[in-house]
Design an enzyme around this catalytic site. Sequence first.
Site, PDB file in Angstrom:
ATOM      1  N   VAL A 136      30.837 -70.068 -40.694  1.00 57.98           N
ATOM      2  CA  VAL A 136      30.100 -68.816 -40.538  1.00 57.98           C
ATOM      3  C   VAL A 136      29.266 -68.533 -41.785  1.00 57.98           C
ATOM      4  CG1 VAL A 136      30.382 -66.317 -40.300  1.00 57.98           C
ATOM      5  CG2 VAL A 136      31.717 -67.856 -38.860  1.00 57.98           C
ATOM      6  N   PHE A 181      28.886 -64.459 -33.596  1.00 55.85           N
ATOM      7  CA  PHE A 181      29.194 -65.031 -32.276  1.00 55.85           C
ATOM      8  C   PHE A 181      28.779 -66.492 -32.149  1.00 55.85           C
ATOM      9  CE2 PHE A 181      28.593 -60.442 -31.798  1.00 55.85           C
ATOM     10  CZ  PHE A 181      29.819 -60.080 -31.254  1.00 55.85           C
ATOM     11  N   ARG A 219      28.661 -70.522 -31.929  1.00 55.64           N
ATOM     12  CA  ARG A 219      29.574 -71.582 -31.486  1.00 55.64           C
ATOM     13  C   ARG A 219      29.405 -72.759 -32.432  1.00 55.64           C
ATOM     14  NH1 ARG A 219      26.659 -73.053 -26.327  1.00 55.64           N
ATOM     15  NH2 ARG A 219      25.010 -72.345 -27.715  1.00 55.64           N
ATOM     16  N   ASN A 227      35.574 -62.958 -27.217  1.00 55.02           N
ATOM     17  CA  ASN A 227      36.226 -64.277 -27.248  1.00 55.02           C
ATOM     18  C   ASN A 227      37.346 -64.359 -26.210  1.00 55.02           C
ATOM     19  OD1 ASN A 227      34.614 -65.489 -29.088  1.00 55.02           O
ATOM     20  ND2 ASN A 227      36.165 -65.743 -30.685  1.00 55.02           N
ATOM     21  N   PHE A 246      30.827 -71.262 -19.427  1.00 58.13           N
ATOM     22  CA  PHE A 246      32.259 -71.111 -19.748  1.00 58.13           C
ATOM     23  C   PHE A 246      33.139 -71.085 -18.498  1.00 58.13           C
ATOM     24  CE2 PHE A 246      32.803 -70.910 -24.316  1.00 58.13           C
ATOM     25  CZ  PHE A 246      31.478 -71.042 -24.682  1.00 58.13           C
ATOM     26  N   GLY A 254      38.752 -78.240 -17.549  1.00 62.79           N
ATOM     27  CA  GLY A 254      38.965 -79.426 -18.389  1.00 62.79           C
ATOM     28  C   GLY A 254      40.371 -79.470 -18.937  1.00 62.79           C
ATOM     29  N   GLY A 311      40.315 -75.162 -27.058  1.00 64.38           N
ATOM     30  CA  GLY A 311      40.968 -75.328 -28.357  1.00 64.38           C
ATOM     31  C   GLY A 311      40.047 -74.790 -29.434  1.00 64.38           C
ATOM     32  N   CYS A 318      39.020 -70.810 -32.986  1.00 60.00           N
ATOM     33  CA  CYS A 318      38.727 -69.412 -32.627  1.00 60.00           C
ATOM     34  C   CYS A 318      39.488 -68.906 -31.413  1.00 60.00           C
ATOM     35  CB  CYS A 318      37.227 -69.253 -32.407  1.00 60.00           C
ATOM     36  SG  CYS A 318      36.282 -69.730 -33.847  1.00 60.00           S
ATOM     37  N   LYS A 348      35.536 -80.092 -29.323  1.00 59.64           N
ATOM     38  CA  LYS A 348      34.425 -79.970 -28.379  1.00 59.64           C
ATOM     39  C   LYS A 348      33.297 -80.875 -28.873  1.00 59.64           C
ATOM     40  CE  LYS A 348      31.574 -76.508 -29.245  1.00 59.64           C
ATOM     41  NZ  LYS A 348      31.022 -75.158 -29.455  1.00 59.64           N
TER      42      LYS A 348
HETATM   43  C1  UGA Z   1      33.799 -69.587 -29.838  1.00 55.46           C
HETATM   44  C2  UGA Z   1      32.816 -68.632 -29.139  1.00 55.46           C
HETATM   45  O1  UGA Z   1      32.160 -69.325 -28.065  1.00 55.46           O
HETATM   46  C3  UGA Z   1      31.775 -68.110 -30.138  1.00 55.46           C
HETATM   47  O2  UGA Z   1      30.917 -67.157 -29.491  1.00 55.46           O
HETATM   48  C4  UGA Z   1      32.494 -67.448 -31.315  1.00 55.46           C
HETATM   49  O3  UGA Z   1      31.575 -66.999 -32.297  1.00 55.46           O
HETATM   50  C5  UGA Z   1      33.440 -68.463 -31.963  1.00 55.46           C
HETATM   51  O4  UGA Z   1      34.400 -68.923 -30.972  1.00 55.46           O
HETATM   52  C6  UGA Z   1      34.156 -67.787 -33.103  1.00 55.46           C
HETATM   53  O5  UGA Z   1      34.938 -66.858 -32.854  1.00 55.46           O
HETATM   54  O6  UGA Z   1      33.856 -68.081 -34.273  1.00 55.46           O
HETATM   55  P1  UGA Z   1      33.720 -72.169 -30.627  1.00 55.46           P
HETATM   56  O7  UGA Z   1      35.202 -72.037 -30.775  1.00 55.46           O
HETATM   57  O8  UGA Z   1      32.921 -72.722 -31.751  1.00 55.46           O
HETATM   58  O9  UGA Z   1      33.063 -70.726 -30.291  1.00 55.46           O
HETATM   59  O10 UGA Z   1      33.431 -73.106 -29.363  1.00 55.46           O
HETATM   60  P2  UGA Z   1      33.245 -72.897 -27.786  1.00 55.46           P
HETATM   61  O11 UGA Z   1      31.956 -73.516 -27.380  1.00 55.46           O
HETATM   62  O12 UGA Z   1      33.449 -71.486 -27.403  1.00 55.46           O
HETATM   63  O13 UGA Z   1      34.441 -73.783 -27.191  1.00 55.46           O
HETATM   64  C7  UGA Z   1      35.809 -73.424 -27.379  1.00 55.46           C
HETATM   65  C8  UGA Z   1      36.706 -74.315 -26.553  1.00 55.46           C
HETATM   66  O14 UGA Z   1      36.565 -74.040 -25.163  1.00 55.46           O
HETATM   67  C9  UGA Z   1      36.440 -75.820 -26.704  1.00 55.46           C
HETATM   68  O15 UGA Z   1      37.681 -76.498 -26.779  1.00 55.46           O
HETATM   69  C10 UGA Z   1      35.697 -76.179 -25.442  1.00 55.46           C
HETATM   70  O16 UGA Z   1      35.873 -77.526 -25.068  1.00 55.46           O
HETATM   71  C11 UGA Z   1      36.351 -75.237 -24.443  1.00 55.46           C
HETATM   72  N1  UGA Z   1      35.505 -74.924 -23.269  1.00 55.46           N
HETATM   73  C12 UGA Z   1      34.333 -74.260 -23.429  1.00 55.46           C
HETATM   74  C13 UGA Z   1      35.959 -75.279 -21.999  1.00 55.46           C
HETATM   75  O17 UGA Z   1      37.047 -75.885 -21.828  1.00 55.46           O
HETATM   76  N2  UGA Z   1      35.189 -74.953 -20.913  1.00 55.46           N
HETATM   77  C14 UGA Z   1      34.010 -74.279 -21.041  1.00 55.46           C
HETATM   78  O18 UGA Z   1      33.365 -73.995 -19.997  1.00 55.46           O
HETATM   79  C15 UGA Z   1      33.570 -73.933 -22.330  1.00 55.46           C
END
Ligand code: UGA
Length: 437
Positions: free
Chosen positions: A14, A155, A157, A211, A252, A256, A260, A263, A323
């Site tokens: 961040v 926010f 990712r 989140n 989202f 899967g 993880g 966050c 991811k």
């Molecule tokens: C998440 C939020 O999306 C951000 O908006 C937020 O700022 C961030 O946390 C934070 O609090 O700092 P992030 O953890 O970087 O972001 O990644 P994501 O893209 O949200 O993915 C999180 C997990 O969910 C990953 O393991 C991903 O594989 C999984 N995921 C995501 C799914 O299994 N299915 C989906 O449709 C989307």
Amino acid sequence: MKNARITIIGTGYVGLVSGTCFAEVGHQVLCVDKDPHKIETLRNGGIPIYEPGLEEMVRRNVAAGRLQFTDSTAEGVENSDIIFIAVPTPPQPDGSVDLSFIEGVAREIASHLTGYRIIVDKSTVPVKTAEKVAETIRRYCKARVEFDVVSNPEFLREGFAVEDLMKPDRIVIGVGSQRPVTAMREVYEPFQAPIIVTDTNSAELIKHAANSFLALKISYANALSVICEAAGANVQEVTRGMGLDARIGTRFLQAGLGFGGSCFPKDLSAFIQISTELGYDFRLLKEVQRINAEQMDRFIKRITDTLWVLKAKRIGVLGLAFKQNTDDVRTSPAIEVCQRLVREGAMLRVHDPQAMDKARTLLPEGPQVTYLLSQDEVPEGCDALVIATEWPQFAKLDLARTRASMNTPIVIDGRNLFDPAEMERLGFIYKSIGRGS
Ligand code: UGA
């Protein structure tokens, strides 16, 4: 305050990305980290994390003189109009948040304050933290100075951090008084996003609520995947059909291995804990956690059901990061899959485009885990291939070579990257998530 002097304390995902993006739009930015090695690396043009687009942006802004690094908080407080706090808020064993870094920074800022500053909390924190930060600064500041504490959750990712910061959906500014509002609006003006000005408690809750809701969407899709498997339906078709309703949205809803990262799991636990403290048992979110844990168990069961005995089986695993587009392995479902397979005695051949170095700290080196530089080498001699992270390049795997080089052509896809009909046509035994197999 068009070209504000901004100090960012903490150069993690961040802090470093926000600081760089603030510099990119013309602000004068000083990034502070108490780790002198990190500062040394950054000063020498190195980047401690992998984040697409970040390295060039850091280089450009350092060259333009808008982005600097120091390990001195005093210097950061002195040379600033606005101080952003972006330090870690790690989870504690009971699910609550460790706020000691935030408290430590608040005390340090207090000891160096000599004139009015806006102090902004960007780290993800429980509701009421801004009030505590203000109280701490007031208590530890020897000088009689005015300041404002603002809550400004982030926010972004991982893997898309630069893009998310440069084109945010919204900016949330939580304030305790009107004084910092104009300056905060001006700092964010170049990003051309809707700005929500609210109180600090609401701002802090927006982050946890957002989140948790995104995690809920993922668990919903994962729960649907179980129904789809039992009913012979396709979860991707179902979530697409749902998601095209603008009130729901398609994002989202990707079923899967479960979510993880550093966050969602942490923020869910924290939000549940805070809700309990505030007198509400947030059972809905406990169920989101349960579905997520079960999704992993179900995936491991699918591997054991297919391969029967795992001991001494050779299993290829594509993906180690939590991811795509990141080298982050914290609370990575892919790492958990590997650890559980290793525990059963399987011999792994693994690859990740970015996360292999960091994975080495969590997975045993040696005969049980072989790290390969090319994804196409992973399947060689394997009894099964597991897809554990949604890197888009995995979908481009050389399938003919894979089929020919495997001991038995079994693919267990935790990210639904391949087309089941095509995989069957190519002669694979193919299992994926919620797609009737
Ligand atoms: C998440 C939020 O999306 C951000 O908006 C937020 O700022 C961030 O946390 C934070 O609090 O700092 P992030 O953890 O970087 O972001 O990644 P994501 O893209 O949200 O993915 C999180 C997990 O969910 C990953 O393991 C991903 O594989 C999984 N995921 C995501 C799914 O299994 N299915 C989906 O449709 C989307």
